[in-house]
Design an enzyme around this catalytic site. Structure first.
Site, PDB file in Angstrom:
ATOM      1  N   CYS A  91       0.816  -1.217   0.000  1.00 21.92           N
ATOM      2  CA  CYS A  91       0.000   0.000   0.000  1.00 21.92           C
ATOM      3  C   CYS A  91       0.844   1.259   0.000  1.00 21.92           C
ATOM      4  CB  CYS A  91      -0.948  -0.003   1.180  1.00 21.92           C
ATOM      5  SG  CYS A  91      -1.984  -1.469   1.166  1.00 21.92           S
ATOM      6  N   HIS A 380     -10.031   2.157  -1.053  1.00 19.16           N
ATOM      7  CA  HIS A 380      -8.577   1.989  -1.001  1.00 19.16           C
ATOM      8  C   HIS A 380      -8.098   1.016  -2.076  1.00 19.16           C
ATOM      9  CE1 HIS A 380      -4.578   1.268   0.314  1.00 19.16           C
ATOM     10  NE2 HIS A 380      -4.816   0.235   1.086  1.00 19.16           N
ATOM     11  N   CYS A 411       0.446   3.228   5.933  1.00 25.68           N
ATOM     12  CA  CYS A 411       0.900   1.918   6.400  1.00 25.68           C
ATOM     13  C   CYS A 411       0.816   0.924   5.250  1.00 25.68           C
ATOM     14  CB  CYS A 411       0.032   1.441   7.561  1.00 25.68           C
ATOM     15  SG  CYS A 411      -1.721   1.313   7.135  1.00 25.68           S
TER      16      CYS A 411
END
Lengths: 425, 450
Positions: A91, A380, A411
């Protein structure tokens, strides 16, 4: 270290983000990334122009997409002689591509470039079992028909089951949600606090859309004109009614305060500051500095709290305090991640034991956090989140006024975290 | 295209259609292309304006044949255009001169040929005014009698006009760019600032802003501006962003996602221009093309439907114009060109379109008043009024109704979006400084509102 050249964010573009399996179910990573690049090219008049490099990436990636970003450039309005590179850091990918280009600009290796990311959970690669794969490779190597038949005869029915990708940590076997559930519980983050953060995210994102904030940040795609996961009409009551999905029956994490699998792409245009001016391009904010950090979740560290470490190192290097920022963008992988990160910075014990600091980093003003909504409301698409955050924050800082600083914290799987500081031009 | 429509335009269908009096429409000459045949001229009262103008265009000319004898003369080869300089005509008997030169030309013109009549804009006396208006009747009739895509138009010229001031108009009328402009008349004056030079890329490096340019006519307007050299700023609502980006990228322009009805729309256009093209950059052309329809009979029209149309089609430009004219970076420059879109529905009224007609007739009123207001800055304000144009919007009209719309004009066909775009390109031309406060119908001489 002060570099002689400044990498500035010119602007950004992304597709609206939608829930996996929705409006973009038939769109590939390549389609989405190309669309994000084309929208960016149109916004800044880049059609037919050669940039120094485009860095992009995806987390869920087909092996055929080994050159995903280069292929997207070739399919876009950009000059086909624009080179490209694929990067991947779970990510953190989207922010890392921006930093990669920014660093090259700062070092004088480039004047202009794009940092981009894309993910399509709808178009995720399905892999075959190891047994089937080995048999097929052996058959391919075989020189005679009997050898080939013998190789293929090793295939067993259970080899034929497809394997879909999972958001699971390979070394713990736990899903990211289960990891976060343990973190959420150990930091004592309440269900009410998580739901409140999720509600604020939806309210902020809805208000930003209504105000036209995304008019120059998003280009409609496949008939979608707004982020599909956004629930402008959600409420504390509706969020409170959802059943826990991680952490067992007593868990506090629900589909409302955890991000959903999402499809989308985002791109950020970067340039050397004087090059931008000479080429009639705006400069919103410069990249001041960045830091990546990792923790050891295999030994029990909180999987998604690496950014807490990265921020401490970054602030120390820059001689800044946690309170020195006009805006904070902490990626909402889960509401619990954001709240645990904030709690860690406030904790004297964590800051002392884990970060080696004499006193805690302190608190931030919640009114400065994720002011235009974040991943809980927008969704996301793993590698696209960094681009979404950087472009939105750069615009927000620029509106705030020259010198305004913003902190980005993202994160990533594998116990990693990437953080960066932007400053309005 | 519906099955019925495909049938009509198939080979056997055309045979039947022709028997029914629906001939196959002529393929019109389009683009920056002069007629193939000779351009012939006739100066009826000694004016040299036509010949001066054609000389500036570098177009060789012949003398028009006159029907003076017993037998009407015939052109040995088809002519491309007849330019009649009727300036100076004051007496009714002098109209005979038009008949004499038109008679041989009516059958001598090539397909997509041109009749252009020049007349005085201002005359004194009763007979002279009757003559002046009489010319309009002749022009409209010639438009209706000509066949095979040939057109006739009338230009009223101000007293002190020069060939240079008329050149862009003459060029537009003779070339294929005016393909769907027929039976029209408008006025060309003497501007306070001299017109720009004629050029094949008259908008080179100039900035042209086109609202509603994600698709249809707006995309074609942006395309013509880019062809003529402009840096185009393509504006449309964020929801149309994907198509808008494709247009901007194709034309090498920039996309601005903006709802033009937003309070700060003008400011945002200027900010975009200043940010992309520099603080010194100014807009040369502003084309208010964005428009919507919310059709209902008045008996069924509520306040929301009414308001939306007037807001988008008219009120928005009334708010945007003054902002861009206040001298700010990225605003309109001196000698700028402002173009709006009216409609034959506005001129004639149209059942079920009271709101649309209000907005489009309003555009006509706005253009005329506004032109006078900004004349001393060298800025022109004009409008086109499209008739039936083949677009996604008109493709939704039921076939029979659509075919009727197509056929009820002198060219027997619908117009192409390019025809509207080319007329706007003529307004945008720096050489068109003398054209202001005009509304040109791009309708093939449609019967509606004529």
């Amino acid at each position: 270290m002060k570099l002689p050249r400044s990498a500035v964010i010119v602007g950004g573009n992304r597709t609206p983000f939608v829930k996996a399996g929705g409006a973009y179910a038939q769109a590939s990573n390549l389609d989405l990334l190309t669309a994000a690049l084309d929208g960016l090219a149109a916004r800044f008049g880049l059609a037919g122009r050669r940039l120094d490099e485009v860095a992009g990436g995806a987390v869920l990636k087909h092996s055929a997409d080994f050159n995903l970003t280069r292929e997207a450039v070739l399919g876009s309005a950009l000059d086909p002689t624009t080179p490209a590179v694929d990067l991947q850091q779970a990510c953190g990918t989207g922010l890392e591509t921006v930093l990669y280009v920014a660093n090259k600009i700062a070092l004088g290796q480039a004047d202009s470039g794009i940092g981009a990311g894309v993910d399509s959970a709808s178009d995720a690669p399905i892999t075959v079992t190891d047994g089937l794969r080995r048999a097929l490779l052996a058959a391919n190597r075989a020189k005679t028909l009997p050898q080939r038949l013998e190789a293929l005869a090793r295939i067993r029915p259970h080899h034929l089951l497809p394997i879909a990708p999972q958001v699971v940590e390979p070394r713990t076997g736990l899903s990211m949600g289960e990891h976060q559930a343990a973190t959420t519980a150990s930091w004592g983050i309440t269900r009410a606090a998580q739901d409140e953060l999720a509600l604020t995210s939806h309210q902020n994102l809805a208000a930003a859309w209504d105000a036209g904030f995304f008019d120059d940040l998003v280009t409609a795609y496949h008939g979608v004109t707004r982020d599909g996961l956004l629930r402008a009409d959600t409420s504390a009551e509706k969020l409170a009614a959802l059943k826990p999905v991680f952490g067992g029956a007593e868990g506090t994490m629900t589909a409302g305060n955890s991000t959903a699998l999402t499809d989308g792409a985002a791109a950020v245009l970067l340039a050397e500051q004087s090059w931008a001016k000479a080429n009639g391009l705006p400069a919103l904010a410069r990249i001041v500095d960045a830091q990546v950090a990792a923790i050891d979740h295999t030994s029990g560290d909180d999987l998604l709290l690496a950014p807490a470490h990265a921020v401490a190192r970054l602030l120390e290097r820059q001689g800044m305090q946690l309170g020195d920022f006009a805006f904070y963008e902490i990626h909402e992988a889960f509401a619990g991640t954001v709240l645990a990160t904030l709690a860690a910075w406030e904790s004297a014990q964590f800051c002392s034991d884990r970060l080696g600091l004499a006193k805690p980093l302190g608190s931030i003003e919640r009114a400065k956090l994720n002011v235009h909504g974040s991943s809980l409301a927008a969704g996301h698409p793993f590698a696209a989140t960094g681009g979404r955050i950087v472009a939105s924050l750069a615009k927000t800082l620029h509106t705030e006024g020259s010198g305004a600083r913003g902190l980005v914290s993202i994160c990533a799987a594998g116990g990693q975290g990437v953080v960066a500081i932007l400053e309005a031009v | 295209m519906s099955v019925l429509e495909q049938l009509l335009y198939s080979a056997p269908g055309q045979l039947v259609a022709e028997k029914l009096g629906l001939p196959e429409p002529e393929v019109l000459r389009r683009g920056r292309k002069l007629p193939a045949g000779a351009v012939v001229t006739a100066a009826l009262a000694g004016s040299t304006l036509a010949t001066d103008t054609l000389a500036l265009l570098g177009v060789p000319i012949d003398s028009a044949l006159r029907d003076d004898g017993a037998e009407p003369p015939a052109y040995p080869e088809r002519i491309g255009a007849l330019v009649i300089d009727a300036r100076g005509l004051r007496q009714l008997v002098e109209l005979e001169g038009l008949r004499a030169v038109l008679r041989p030309a009516m059958k001598g013109l090539e397909a997509s040929g041109r009749v252009v009549v020049l007349a005085d804009a201002e005359v004194e006396g009763l007979e002279a005014n009757a003559v002046r208006q009489g010319l309009d009747g002749i022009n409209r009739t010639v438009g209706k009698e000509l066949r095979h895509g040939a057109t006739s138009n009338l230009i009223y010229c101000s007293p002190s006009i020069t060939g240079a001031e008329l050149a862009s108009t003459m060029s537009f009328l003779l070339e294929g760019r005016s393909a769907f402009v027929d039976g029209q008349s408008w006025t060309v004056g003497s501007p306070l600032t001299p017109p720009g030079e004629l050029a094949t890329r008259p908008l080179l490096d100039r900035i042209v802003v086109v609202t509603g340019s994600a698709r249809g006519i707006g995309a074609r307007i942006a395309g013509v501006a880019a062809r003529d050299g402009a840096k185009v700023v393509c504006v449309d609502v964020p929801a149309a962003g994907e198509a808008l980006a494709a247009v901007a990228n194709r034309l090498g322009g920039t996309a601005l996602q903006l709802d033009i009805t937003a309070a700060e729309a003008g400011e945002r256009i200027a900010a975009h221009v200043a940010s992309r093209y520099g603080e010194q950059a100014r807009i040369h052309g502003l084309v208010h093309n964005a428009g919507i329809t919310r059709d209902k009979l008045l008996a069924n029209t509520d306040a929301a439907r009414w308001g939306q149309v007037i807001e988008v089609n008219l009120a928005a430009q009334l708010r945007i114009n003054p902002v861009l004219l206040d001298g700010r970076p990225g605003g309109l420059g001196d000698d700028a060109r402002i173009v709006s879109i009216a409609s034959t529905s506005g001129i004639a009224g149209n059942r079920g379109q009271a709101n649309y007609a209000a907005s489009k007739a309003g555009v006509v009123g706005l253009v005329r008043a506004f032109a006078a207001e900004v004349a001393e800055r060298g800025i022109t304000v004009n409008a086109v009024a499209p008739g039936f144009i083949e677009t996604d919007m008109t493709a939704k009209i039921p076939f029979v109704q659509r075919e009727v719309f197509r056929r009820t004009n002198s060219l027997g066909q619908g117009g192409d979006p390019i025809d509207v775009a080319e007329t706007i390109g003529y307004f945008l031309d720096p050489a068109s400084a003398g054209v202001s406060g005009q509304v040109i119908r791009v309708c093939g001489q449609n019967l509606v509102g004529a």
